[in-house]
Design a protein around this motif. Sequence first.
Motif, PDB file in Angstrom:
ATOM      1  N   THR A 426       0.840  -1.194   0.000  1.00  0.00           N
ATOM      2  CA  THR A 426       0.000   0.000   0.000  1.00  0.00           C
ATOM      3  C   THR A 426       0.878   1.248   0.000  1.00  0.00           C
ATOM      4  O   THR A 426       1.946   1.258   0.618  1.00  0.00           O
ATOM      5  N   PRO A 427       0.448   2.320  -0.676  1.00  0.00           N
ATOM      6  CA  PRO A 427       1.196   3.580  -0.595  1.00  0.00           C
ATOM      7  C   PRO A 427       1.100   4.152   0.816  1.00  0.00           C
ATOM      8  O   PRO A 427       0.143   3.908   1.545  1.00  0.00           O
ATOM      9  N   GLY A 428       2.100   4.932   1.190  1.00  0.00           N
ATOM     10  CA  GLY A 428       2.058   5.614   2.474  1.00  0.00           C
ATOM     11  C   GLY A 428       1.526   7.022   2.298  1.00  0.00           C
ATOM     12  O   GLY A 428       0.483   7.236   1.674  1.00  0.00           O
ATOM     13  N   ASP A 429       2.263   7.994   2.833  1.00  0.00           N
ATOM     14  CA  ASP A 429       1.863   9.386   2.710  1.00  0.00           C
ATOM     15  C   ASP A 429       2.167   9.964   1.330  1.00  0.00           C
ATOM     16  O   ASP A 429       1.644  11.020   0.967  1.00  0.00           O
ATOM     17  N   GLY A 430       3.019   9.276   0.597  1.00  0.00           N
ATOM     18  CA  GLY A 430       3.377   9.744  -0.740  1.00  0.00           C
ATOM     19  C   GLY A 430       3.349   8.599  -1.729  1.00  0.00           C
ATOM     20  O   GLY A 430       2.994   7.465  -1.388  1.00  0.00           O
ATOM     21  N   PRO A 431       3.683   8.846  -2.989  1.00  0.00           N
ATOM     22  CA  PRO A 431       3.674   7.799  -4.002  1.00  0.00           C
ATOM     23  C   PRO A 431       4.590   6.632  -3.626  1.00  0.00           C
ATOM     24  O   PRO A 431       5.650   6.821  -3.028  1.00  0.00           O
ATOM     25  N   LYS A 432       4.165   5.416  -3.964  1.00  0.00           N
ATOM     26  CA  LYS A 432       4.947   4.201  -3.756  1.00  0.00           C
ATOM     27  C   LYS A 432       5.350   3.652  -5.118  1.00  0.00           C
ATOM     28  O   LYS A 432       4.512   3.476  -6.006  1.00  0.00           O
ATOM     29  N   LEU A 433       6.644   3.358  -5.284  1.00  0.00           N
ATOM     30  CA  LEU A 433       7.167   2.818  -6.542  1.00  0.00           C
ATOM     31  C   LEU A 433       7.645   1.393  -6.314  1.00  0.00           C
ATOM     32  O   LEU A 433       8.325   1.115  -5.322  1.00  0.00           O
ATOM     33  N   LEU A 434       7.309   0.501  -7.229  1.00  0.00           N
ATOM     34  CA  LEU A 434       7.703  -0.898  -7.094  1.00  0.00           C
ATOM     35  C   LEU A 434       8.007  -1.477  -8.467  1.00  0.00           C
ATOM     36  O   LEU A 434       7.123  -1.559  -9.332  1.00  0.00           O
ATOM     37  N   ARG A 435       9.266  -1.872  -8.672  1.00  0.00           N
ATOM     38  CA  ARG A 435       9.677  -2.525  -9.916  1.00  0.00           C
ATOM     39  C   ARG A 435       9.258  -3.988  -9.874  1.00  0.00           C
ATOM     40  O   ARG A 435       9.456  -4.678  -8.883  1.00  0.00           O
ATOM     41  N   ALA A 436       8.686  -4.481 -10.975  1.00  0.00           N
ATOM     42  CA  ALA A 436       8.269  -5.882 -11.044  1.00  0.00           C
ATOM     43  C   ALA A 436       7.880  -6.209 -12.476  1.00  0.00           C
ATOM     44  O   ALA A 436       7.801  -5.327 -13.343  1.00  0.00           O
ATOM     45  N   PHE A 437       7.624  -7.507 -12.734  1.00  0.00           N
ATOM     46  CA  PHE A 437       7.053  -7.928 -14.004  1.00  0.00           C
ATOM     47  C   PHE A 437       5.533  -7.731 -13.937  1.00  0.00           C
ATOM     48  O   PHE A 437       4.924  -7.838 -12.870  1.00  0.00           O
ATOM     49  N   LEU A 438       4.914  -7.492 -15.086  1.00  0.00           N
ATOM     50  CA  LEU A 438       3.457  -7.400 -15.187  1.00  0.00           C
ATOM     51  C   LEU A 438       2.967  -8.353 -16.259  1.00  0.00           C
ATOM     52  O   LEU A 438       3.442  -8.310 -17.399  1.00  0.00           O
TER      53      LEU A 438
END
Length: 641
Positions: A426-438
Amino acid sequence: MKKCFYFFVLMLCAAFAKAQPSSSAQSLALEDMSAFRQQAGNWQIVGDVVMNPSVDVHHQEQPGQAADPKTQKKKKSKEPEVVAEAPKAVTFQAGKGILLNINDATRKDNLVTNFEHGDIELELEVMLPRGSNSGIYLQGRYEVQLLDSWGVKNPKYSDIGGIYRNWENQPGKIYMGKAPLSNPAKAAGLWQKMRIAFRAPKFDASGNKIANARFVSVELNGVKIHDNVEVPLPTGGPIENNEKATGPLMIQGDHGPVAFRNIKYRLMKDGNVSISNIAYKTFYGSFKSTSDFANAKPAASGTMNELTCEILASENAYGAIYTGNITIPEDGDYTFNLRYTGGGTFTVNNEELLSFQRPDGWRNDRKTVSLKAGTYPFEIRNFKDASWAPPRLALFVQTANTYPQALHAFGSFPPDDEATSPIFITPGDGPKLLRAFLDFKGRRANRLTHTIGVGEPAGIHYVYDLKSGNLVCVWRGAFVDATPMWHDRGDGSFKPRGAAQYLFVNQPLAILSNANDPFPDASNEADFRSKGYQLDEATSRPIFKYIYKGLEVEDKVYPDDNSRIITHEVNIKNRGNEQLYYKLAEGSAITTMPDGSYAVDDKQYYIRPDQSIKPVVRTVNGKQELVTPVQGNVVKYSIIW
């Protein structure tokens, strides 16, 4: 790695089982109104419908009205005054395939089917204009609300997908409704998919109710919004204020325009298969296949009243053989679903239906077989040598018109049992970035390997493909499920948790020799090079960067319109005289909307271009594309869904 792989296989099998088509599914042809009772004429069959997303059905402005005589003097003119026609919320074309309601003060009947149902599985697509309201009544008595609820953060029972309340005030007769678990609603004028599994109330031979009506599940746009909700009384506005074993479908027609297509249903009933004379043998050791213990001396044997693996004396390194008789009540096609840890086989009437010869699986296997009414011998062999997985064994059976029937004990395979707890991000107080395959559109064969998910605290998210410089997926709601990536060694992928709207996968920016050339299917490393991203100091959002044939490009993607839409801004530096084009969208059909936006892929989402660009719709290789020539240094547009 093994346990993660088999957990992934289980998820695929479960999704496949859920999506299996049924030969007994019936469709409302929507070629004429013969499937429904007589109504006042507000309902009709049409070939296409367009709902202007900018026009509210309750507040249509009337341009060209005469001047107020109290404030202005009338000007004499020989020419007749031309009054501009007000924009319409709904327009349509003649044809077949779509059921449309346009009600007015005199024509506002509810629509009632000729057929009646008890237990039913129903799926359909629905479209609502801005501000409109309708509802689907199961048995004509239990309403699932339809409302333009786009962008609602905390949905109520009165929002789309809510189970509506009634308006009784006498104690014992009040039902307050049930809000949906979340709001995956799309914007007005887009097609939305709904699936409903409903169980009718049950009555004894004397007519006394012994079980309440129940919504087993309701899904909106692929997201489950109700799970096993009992409805003890009719909701507001029923066809009759009573309860019966069967009743018709009813669609509300007096609150506003609404359209439907692809209406399909299955009339369901409880299964009546049984098993008897159940016996077991258990073995202990490190077995690699069922043949390792099939003829060995058992450590224990006996009989049991229910099929269960709870007779095992060890949680690992075991084998077991279960035998008994299975009684089939009537001729038909029966689908057996065997779920288990480890490996095993399943045989009915001496025919092996299922086999998996490895000790470390987490399996969900299915097989359909035609059987005559009668009693047949069955055998299950199961073995496991994988300490990470608990002993599990389940046997379900169903036909096209019966619900899955459990033939095992509850403790042998508890409901919703998983190999591991899910890992949600889940994002916190700001944007969350997560590298992964889609896995694009959920398909492993369409895996994108250079993607990054960006989650916003306001609950609007997207996936960007660094390899092609493209925005490939958007959604609202929860962020991502990282279980496939982070459990054990993982497979590198994550999954959007909301109603994901997939866009397209190839490179959107290209130098073309003419306006009809196709865009490249894949980015050429000699022409395209990603430079990653940097975080904007003010917002902490990523600014993606790449170089395409010497052009330096920066991509900004951000929430807009109170976090209901996503805007994409492409900035191109050091431009020359290149014939540069940008693809905004592609799909099976792209429609120009009355408000200047474009409905993509047969009205699945909108593209709203900035006034500075003038895109065109073209057809390439059987698909339609929305393409704009890049005249300046900026391409800006919004995605609305």
